[in-house]
Design an enzyme around this catalytic site. Structure first.
Site, PDB file in Angstrom:
ATOM      1  N   CYS A 267       0.823  -1.203   0.000  1.00  0.00           N
ATOM      2  CA  CYS A 267       0.000   0.000   0.000  1.00  0.00           C
ATOM      3  C   CYS A 267       0.865   1.263   0.000  1.00  0.00           C
ATOM      4  CB  CYS A 267      -0.978  -0.041   1.163  1.00  0.00           C
ATOM      5  SG  CYS A 267      -2.427   1.017   0.937  1.00  0.00           S
ATOM      6  N   HIS A 352      -3.690  -5.325   0.034  1.00  0.00           N
ATOM      7  CA  HIS A 352      -3.476  -5.800   1.404  1.00  0.00           C
ATOM      8  C   HIS A 352      -3.521  -7.330   1.453  1.00  0.00           C
ATOM      9  CE1 HIS A 352      -3.684  -2.121   3.992  1.00  0.00           C
ATOM     10  NE2 HIS A 352      -4.112  -1.626   2.841  1.00  0.00           N
ATOM     11  N   GLU A 354      -2.779  -9.247   3.875  1.00  0.00           N
ATOM     12  CA  GLU A 354      -3.163  -9.793   5.180  1.00  0.00           C
ATOM     13  C   GLU A 354      -4.657 -10.103   5.260  1.00  0.00           C
ATOM     14  OE1 GLU A 354      -4.363  -5.581   5.558  1.00  0.00           O
ATOM     15  OE2 GLU A 354      -2.673  -6.632   4.633  1.00  0.00           O
TER      16      GLU A 354
END
Length: 394
Positions: A267, A352, A354
């Site tokens: 990001c 992202h 995660e």
């Protein structure tokens, strides 16, 4: 008939949406954006990357499973405001500890519900993100919270939205970063990695620990020399809010660290790597925010459905020759979603991996980071990403 407290959303372009108050009673101003995720509202509320923004949820019903401490992505919400078609006062989940409105009231999140969020999102998609104000009538008229706002009051709120400072050019990472370094406790020994916190989410730290990393989190202004003093095996540049071009100190650190350690950026960290290498970023019309963005992996040909939250993107053509090559592309608008350095074990993605909230298609990137660290630590001299890009002739 149930009477509801009146609220108003006033945009800088003069548009006004009339709805009902929810959450903390008051007024708030920020950049109005939208998120297309169907779940994960608590993770969105507590994501530091949303600092300074009023988030509109496109899914029509929000709050039905309450709030749980284990879903916090930071110690508190960072959104300036929250917009929904309908927020739930009741909730049902064995994990929940409180309702959404109670959570918002505790942390001062001003919200509005009952507006046509479809119309609002269409306006944002056609005209781009815009500054806006959420105002609760009970804040200015405590004795008459059910009345209507006057035309003069609406005009004043539109003017306030117009006068609000743009996020462009603002270093907002300085507002959300940790003040002091800290180590994340793990139950096993692992390779030490320094995580530069520009607004890092808790789940990112957890994912890195799960793959065998010993995370050391440091403030955004940490210099290259200070990073190396910690004796790390790798470097991670986190997500965060604001204009990446404003973080000149981070650009310098990224450039000074280039080639010294295996490095993974996501990001804002992805954008900082590009800017540190001499590239440029640009502000997108309405950004990518949600859990359903299709990204093509140019190294494998696979398509990943990704979780994203960003309003700026890297112009890959602006990066000097011999630095980075593209590894991932967004299939909706062809913007750059990932890149790898041509000489060093340095790679990054715009999204992202995660997945909090969102699909798990990209979690392999944390394992790839470990591969880079092990190869570098073993003095093989063959960065994993470089070998893959070379095989494909990129």
């Amino acid at each position: 008939m149930i009477r509801k407290e009146r609220a108003l959303l006033a945009l800088a372009d003069g548009t006004v949406y009339r709805g009902y108050a929810f959450g903390h009673r008051g007024e708030t101003v920020g950049e109005v954006v939208f998120n297309t995720s169907m779940t994960g509202y608590q993770e969105i509320l507590t994501d530091p990357s949303y600092a300074g923004q009023i988030v509109t949820m496109t899914y029509p019903h929000v709050g039905n499973y309450g709030v749980a401490i284990y879903d916090m992505e930071s110690n508190r919400p960072f959104v300036r405001g929250f917009i929904g078609r309908e927020f739930s006062h009741d909730y049902s989940s064995h994990r929940a500890e409180q309702g959404l409105e109670e959570f918002m009231q505790r942390y001062g999140v001003v919200s509005i519900q009952g507006i046509d969020t479809r119309a609002l999102v269409r306006r944002l998609r056609s005209g781009g993100v815009v500054k806006g104000v959420i105002a609760h009538r009970s804040f200015t008229h405590p004795t008459d919270p059910y009345g209507e706002f006057s035309p003069e009051e609406e005009a004043a709120l539109v003017a306030r939205a117009r006068d609000h400072r743009d996020r462009d050019g603002l270093d907002m990472a300085a507002e959300v970063t940790t003040e002091l370094p800290y180590a994340y406790p793990t139950l096993r020994e692992g390779k030490r990695v320094v995580l530069v916190d520009f607004g890092i989410k808790h789940t990112i730290i957890k994912r890195l620990a799960e793959v065998g990393i010993e995370p050391i989190v440091v403030p955004a202004h940490t210099s290259a020399a200070e990073i190396m003093e910690l004796g790390p095996h790798g470097l991670f540049l986190s997500n965060g809010p604001g204009d990446p071009a404003a973080l000149t100190y981070a650009h310098r650190t990224a450039w000074e660290m280039m080639g010294l350690l295996p490095t993974f950026g996501i990001c804002l960290g992805h954008q900082i790597l590009a800017l540190g290498a001499g590239g440029q970023t640009f502000k997108m019309k309405f950004g990518h925010r949600g859990g359903n963005q299709p990204v093509k992996n140019l190294l494998t040909g696979n398509v990943e459905i990704t979780s994203q939250n960003h309003g700026y993107a890297v112009d890959i053509d602006s990066i000097p020759a011999g630095q980075f090559v593209p590894t991932h592309i967004n299939l909706n608008d062809q913007t750059l979603e990932g890149m790898a350095h041509t000489r060093y074990p340095v790679f990054s993605v715009q999204y992202h991996p995660e997945s909090a909230p969102g699909p798990h298609d990209s979690r392999y990137l944390f394992d790839r980071f470990i591969e880079e660290i092990d190869a570098f630590d073993g003095a093989s001299g063959l960065p994993v990403e470089r070998s893959r890009t070379g095989d494909l002739g990129l």
